[in-house]
Design an enzyme around this catalytic site. Structure first.
Site, PDB file in Angstrom:
ATOM      1  CB  SER A 175      -0.953   0.001   1.188  1.00 13.11           C
ATOM      2  OG  SER A 175      -2.034  -0.886   0.947  1.00 13.11           O
TER       3      SER A 175
ATOM      4  CE  LYS B 223      -4.573   1.780  -0.626  1.00  8.68           C
ATOM      5  NZ  LYS B 223      -3.867   0.503  -0.453  1.00  8.68           N
TER       6      LYS B 223
ATOM      7  CB  SER C 285      -4.282   1.372   3.851  1.00 14.56           C
ATOM      8  OG  SER C 285      -3.338   0.962   2.876  1.00 14.56           O
TER       9      SER C 285
END
Length: 471
Positions: A60, A63, A303
């Site tokens: 993540s 991101k 997340s």
């Protein structure tokens, strides 16, 4: 395989930890790979590069790329719109013709907003629809789940389908109630949730579970039918479950049927998926998502994979060209190259969330995004990063819940399939600020997952505390 971390690590002082970084990094969990970058943002003297160009799963932390590209491309005033339109005319309390809901992939579209649009119809005196209600999902094309997403996790909500037809996060909450070993667990889902679940789950003791290695298993059937089997232990009275919607069109159709009935609107035709239906469509109602900064704050702190992938697909949209994973990735790379000078080569990106096993990124590339954020702290992306021991995914991260790390690290985490990453900022003991990227991959949980996780926690804490003291 079990983790192996010498007992000496727990005894080393902060001073000795900072004296020989290579020695410390060599204490990583057995078989794992670690990349580390530390760069001063002011007059700090600490600067470290270790395996900076090694390509590892970003999970993540990816991101950061998607969020930056979204903010720099779309702007802070951007909102997703969901529109209700009509083809025909109103005649004496009825709409003679078809209606359509045009979805844009708004990741926060709620059932209450859907009701708001239906009530807007009633406010215009429309209580009957003679034709069909069409679901237009032409904003996105291609697959709703990314290449390389783990097949065995597609039924859970962090793998919810990234679809233009997104409602209530494409996720259904349910639970299993546990009695005693030998009995069947009782399944519960709220009656308003349009899913069908058959459950044959046995309750066992922890010892029985270890002996048989049975697990809770989920099979996805047609539309939104699921089958639960296997076992759960009696360590909890209630086991929460979250199902990812399997068929987005069927899910929204069933919700609409229920809400049309509840709101006293009669539909003469059918609810069906039809993208880009031609004709003269009149605007009847519209709802908006939260503004982009709020969406990014949620995406980063929670997340949220669905938010990230819907943003990526939105970036890939163009007139006559629905957004897709591939187009979204190309748009993210283009935005970062133009605004940051960050080429993301030879990185491999296949989605916007980092959920795919196919993604590969270097610590140096993540550091490039952080360097830009450090120079632009007014950006929503910087403001939305979780804070250690305080917010988001870092609030309860075991390595960060005590001083001097608590409240002192602002970072994006990333955890997936043997990868554990952090990318963000900290202030050293000297008061100087630094950016850092710590990527750990090829982590094996072995036979004792709790012991393995504890080993990784102690390693990460020792390393970050050493960075703090040395900085």
């Amino acid at each position: 395989m079990r983790y192996c971390l010498p007992f000496l690590l727990g005894l080393l002082s902060f001073q000795s930890l900072s004296a020989d970084w290579q020695s410390l990094l060599n204490q990583r969990p057995a078989g794992s790979q670690v990349a580390l970058i530390v760069k001063p943002l002011g007059q700090g003297h600490l600067s470290i590069e270790h395996n900076a160009d090694l390509l590892l799963p970003p999970a993540s932390t990816q991101k950061l790329f998607t969020a930056l590209a979204a903010e720099l491309t779309l702007g802070d005033d951007f909102r997703f719109d969901t529109r209700l339109e009509g083809r025909g005319q109103r005649v004496s309390g009825a709409w003679q013709g078809d209606l359509r809901l045009v979805f844009s992939g708004a990741p926060d579209l709620s059932r209450a907003q859907l009701v708001e649009m239906l009530q807007a119809l009633k406010g215009q005196g429309i209580r009957k629809i003679s034709g069909d209600l069409l679901l237009d999902g032409s904003a996105f094309g291609g697959y709703e789940r990314g290449p390389g997403w783990p097949w065995d996790n597609l039924g859970v909500c962090y793998s919810a389908p990234a679809s233009s037809l997104t409602l209530a996060h494409n996720c259904v909450a349910a639970s299993l109630s546990v009695q005693k070993p030998g009995e069947a667990a009782r399944f519960y889902a709220p009656s308003f949730q349009p899913v069908q679940v058959s459950s044959e789950v046995e309750v066992v003791s922890p010892a029985q579970q270890q002996q048989s290695l049975c697990q809770l298993e989920l099979q996805r059937g047609p539309q939104n039918h699921y089958q639960l089997s296997g076992c759960v232990t009696d360590e909890r009275e209630v086991w929460p479950l979250n199902f990812a919607v399997n068929d987005t069109s069927a899910y929204i159709s069933d919700v609409l049927k229920d809400e049309l009935k509840r709101n006293g609107i009669h539909l003469g035709g059918q609810i069906k998926r039809q993208d880009g239906a031609k004709g003269h469509w009149l605007p009847l109602a519209v709802v908006h998502s939260k503004a982009l900064p709020k969406l990014l704050e949620h995406m980063l702190r929670a997340s949220d994979n669905l938010y990230a992938d819907n943003f990526a697909k939105t970036l890939g949209r163009a007139p006559g060209q629905p957004g897709s994973f591939a187009l979204g990735v190309r748009a993210v790379k283009k935005a970062l190259a133009e605004h940051l000078g960050l080429s993301l080569q030879p990185a491999t990106l296949v989605d916007g969330s980092g959920l795919s096993r196919d993604n590969l990124v270097s610590a140096r590339e993540l550091a490039g995004a952080l360097q830009y954020l450090a120079s632009h702290p007014q950006l929503a992306v910087y403001q939305g990063l979780p804070v250690a021991g305080v917010s988001g995914t870092l609030k309860f991260r075991h390595s960060l819940t005590r001083p001097p790390l608590k409240g002192n690290i602002k970072a994006k985490s990333g955890t997936l399939n043997g990868a554990s990453n952090l990318a963000g900022f900290f202030t050293g003991a000297s008061g100087e600020r630094y950016l850092f990227v710590l990527m750990s991959a090829s982590l094996s949980l072995g036979d004792d997952s709790e012991a393995a996780k504890d080993t990784m926690t102690r390693y990460e804490r020792a390393l970050l505390e050493g960075l703090y003291q040395a900085g």
